[in-house]
Design a protein around this motif. Structure first.
Motif, PDB file in Angstrom:
ATOM      1  N   HIS A 125      -2.282   0.113   3.117  1.00 25.04           N
ATOM      2  CA  HIS A 125      -1.158  -0.164   1.906  1.00 25.04           C
ATOM      3  C   HIS A 125      -2.131   0.204   0.512  1.00 25.04           C
ATOM      4  O   HIS A 125      -3.105   0.176   0.273  1.00 25.04           O
ATOM      5  CB  HIS A 125      -1.295  -1.736   1.854  1.00 25.04           C
ATOM      6  CG  HIS A 125      -0.622  -2.318   3.068  1.00 25.04           C
ATOM      7  ND1 HIS A 125       0.826  -2.475   2.978  1.00 25.04           N
ATOM      8  CD2 HIS A 125      -0.886  -2.650   4.128  1.00 25.04           C
ATOM      9  CE1 HIS A 125       1.110  -3.084   4.172  1.00 25.04           C
ATOM     10  NE2 HIS A 125      -0.084  -3.147   4.875  1.00 25.04           N
ATOM     11  N   ILE A 147      -1.113  -8.533  -0.654  1.00 29.02           N
ATOM     12  CA  ILE A 147       0.321  -7.838  -1.351  1.00 29.02           C
ATOM     13  C   ILE A 147       0.479  -9.048  -2.272  1.00 29.02           C
ATOM     14  O   ILE A 147       1.204  -8.695  -3.359  1.00 29.02           O
ATOM     15  CB  ILE A 147       1.046  -7.781  -0.142  1.00 29.02           C
ATOM     16  CG1 ILE A 147       0.811  -6.769   0.860  1.00 29.02           C
ATOM     17  CG2 ILE A 147       2.526  -7.695  -0.650  1.00 29.02           C
ATOM     18  CD1 ILE A 147       0.819  -5.319   0.374  1.00 29.02           C
ATOM     19  N   THR A 173       8.325  -4.003  -1.189  1.00 29.77           N
ATOM     20  CA  THR A 173       6.856  -3.587  -0.501  1.00 29.77           C
ATOM     21  C   THR A 173       7.050  -2.587   0.528  1.00 29.77           C
ATOM     22  O   THR A 173       6.040  -2.094   0.978  1.00 29.77           O
ATOM     23  CB  THR A 173       6.366  -4.857   0.258  1.00 29.77           C
ATOM     24  OG1 THR A 173       7.443  -5.497   1.018  1.00 29.77           O
ATOM     25  CG2 THR A 173       5.875  -5.852  -0.875  1.00 29.77           C
ATOM     26  N   GLY A 198       3.523   0.949   2.161  1.00 27.26           N
ATOM     27  CA  GLY A 198       2.697   0.587   3.550  1.00 27.26           C
ATOM     28  C   GLY A 198       2.799   1.658   4.358  1.00 27.26           C
ATOM     29  O   GLY A 198       4.000   2.341   4.575  1.00 27.26           O
ATOM     30  N   GLY A 202       5.748  -0.966   4.660  1.00 27.55           N
ATOM     31  CA  GLY A 202       5.051  -2.071   4.001  1.00 27.55           C
ATOM     32  C   GLY A 202       6.142  -3.290   3.821  1.00 27.55           C
ATOM     33  O   GLY A 202       5.667  -4.496   3.522  1.00 27.55           O
ATOM     34  N   TYR A 223      -6.282  -2.423   2.425  1.00 28.48           N
ATOM     35  CA  TYR A 223      -5.670  -2.421   1.142  1.00 28.48           C
ATOM     36  C   TYR A 223      -6.329  -1.640   0.263  1.00 28.48           C
ATOM     37  O   TYR A 223      -7.451  -2.150  -0.435  1.00 28.48           O
ATOM     38  CB  TYR A 223      -5.550  -4.065   0.828  1.00 28.48           C
ATOM     39  CG  TYR A 223      -4.627  -4.710   2.008  1.00 28.48           C
ATOM     40  CD1 TYR A 223      -3.403  -4.756   1.686  1.00 28.48           C
ATOM     41  CD2 TYR A 223      -5.265  -5.208   2.845  1.00 28.48           C
ATOM     42  CE1 TYR A 223      -2.675  -5.302   2.912  1.00 28.48           C
ATOM     43  CE2 TYR A 223      -4.623  -5.809   4.104  1.00 28.48           C
ATOM     44  CZ  TYR A 223      -3.331  -5.998   3.852  1.00 28.48           C
ATOM     45  OH  TYR A 223      -2.654  -6.706   4.930  1.00 28.48           O
TER      46      TYR A 223
END
Ligand SMILES: Cc1ncc(COP(=O)(O)O)c(C=O)c1O
Length: 392
Positions: A25, A59, A264, A268, A357, A378
């Motif tokens: 991510h 996130i 999101t 990702g 994501g 991340y």
């Protein structure tokens, strides 16, 4: 959307360490995108992130400065968000809230409870607690933009809403604040979304004035559903156009939206490598490490997951042309991309699936076949720290 250099570098490191499959991510990318969405919606509508899209702690923390609050759809999501972000504003949606979930909502404090049915409202009233509610409506609004079936388990038709109004008459501790809707999903076209918002407003405000005149400042939560185009990842939802259209509706109600996927998905990546390439009855298949038990999104939505070949193996037979990218599961449904075109694909190549994501790992049936789980990374910019580092 192409992977940022930091994603490519992390993927290469993970491949050399044998740590695949992996979810990677890009948090700086996510923050930049969320900041742009917030700027587009400024003065038009509040933004609550729909946690169901990706509830990972990293996130949620990354999004926190760029959203007004979080929309949760279960007691589990509520407890998770409260544990991570005790001060965050929270709205609680979702059908079939249990008595225990309502009690948790009252204990942990949610700003808005989205009531799904008269039974749920009666259950809430029976607790004797104070609560601020939006009634989730499922009105029959003709025209472009609506994707939810008119009849669905979600929200209430005018009869259900009327039943709630009757219950509210004898429930002084429950304060109605307005209407919640979520009538569409994966709608890439901001113009169509804006048209739908206009129709919701044109229906909801007169309805509220007629049925719940005690609400001085009505609220309208328009839900999520802003689309992500898996066939063309560069075609972004036009947030500026949507924000401008919602501003045009402003003044009539306090607006809120609940985007999940569109916040999101883009930052990702599911990174893995090619284990096998074979030809079977005239069709080529590339078998990848992992599969849809990690990334169920393409099966759930019936699309081809976009991907990039990050690096090629140094040697071995190379395939150029059409190939189906599959995982390691013993089911013909374990397909990540059915219509891929590749140039020189080899066993050992490193592949990154984009738009992974949202509704990805948390939507997947992890335990089927007991393959190892992916690792999770991340990526972030180094944070300035006043703490002395160990050993200094
Ligand atoms: C009530 C509600 N709000 C928001 C969302 C988020 O939708 P999306 O991820 O498509 O933006 C959903 C998705 O199911 C939902 O049910």
């Amino acid at each position: 959307m192409r992977p940022a250099d930091r994603v490519r570098a992390a993927a290469a490191r993970l491949a050399s360490a044998g740590d695949l499959p992996a979810y990677v991510h890009d948090l700086p990318g996510l923050r930049g995108h969320a900041a742009a969405v917030r700027a587009a919606m400024a003065g038009a509508a509040e933004v609550f992130y729909a946690v169901k899209a990706n509830p990972a702690a990293e996130i949620l923390r990354a999004l926190r400065p760029f959203v007004d609050g979080f929309e949760v759809a279960s007691g589990g999501e509520l407890a998770h968000v409260r544990g991570l972000l005790p001060e965050a504003r929270v709205a609680f949606s979702g059908p079939g809230k249990t008595g225990a979930e309502l009690a948790l909502a009252l204990e942990l404090g949610v700003e808005r409870l989205h009531v799904e049915s008269p039974t749920e409202l009666a259950r809430l009233i029976a607790t004797g607690a104070r609560a601020d509610v939006l009634l989730r409506a499922n009105p029959d609004l003709p025209g472009e933009g609506t994707r939810q079936a008119v009849s669905s388990p979600f929200g209430m038709d005018p009869d259900g809403l009327d039943a709630c109004v009757r219950l509210l008459r004898d429930a002084p501790r429950i304060r109605p604040r307005g209407i919640h809707t979520h009538l569409t999903w994966a709608r890439e076209d901001a113009r169509a979304m804006a048209g739908l918002a206009g129709r919701v407003t044109a229906w909801a405000l007169p309805w509220l004035r007629a049925h719940l005149p005690q609400i001085a400042e009505p609220e309208l939560d328009l839900g999520g559903g802003m689309g992500v185009d898996y066939a063309d990842p560069r075609a972004l939802f036009d947030w500026n156009a949507y924000g401008a259209a919602l501003s045009g509706l402003g003044g009539q109600a306090r607006l809120r939206i609940e985007p999940g996927r569109s916040l999101t998905a883009y930052h990702g990546w599911y990174v893995t490598d090619v284990l096998d390439i074979k030809r079977n009855h005239g069709r080529h298949y590339a078998v990848l490490r992992g599969g849809t038990h990690h990334l169920r999104t393409p099966v759930a939505r019936g699309h081809d997951q976009p991907f990039t070949v990050l690096s090629h193996a140094a040697a071995g037979p190379a395939l150029t042309g059409a190939v189906t990218l599959v995982g390691q599961l013993c089911t013909p449904k374990d397909v990540l991309n059915r219509h891929a075109e590749v140039a020189g694909l080899r066993v050992g190549d490193l592949v990154a699936f984009g738009l992974a994501g949202a509704y990805a790992w948390n939507l997947s049936h992890h335990d089927f076949l007991m393959h190892p789980e992916p690792s999770f990374h991340y990526l972030d910019e180094p944070q300035a720290s006043s703490e002395p580092s160990p050993g200094r």
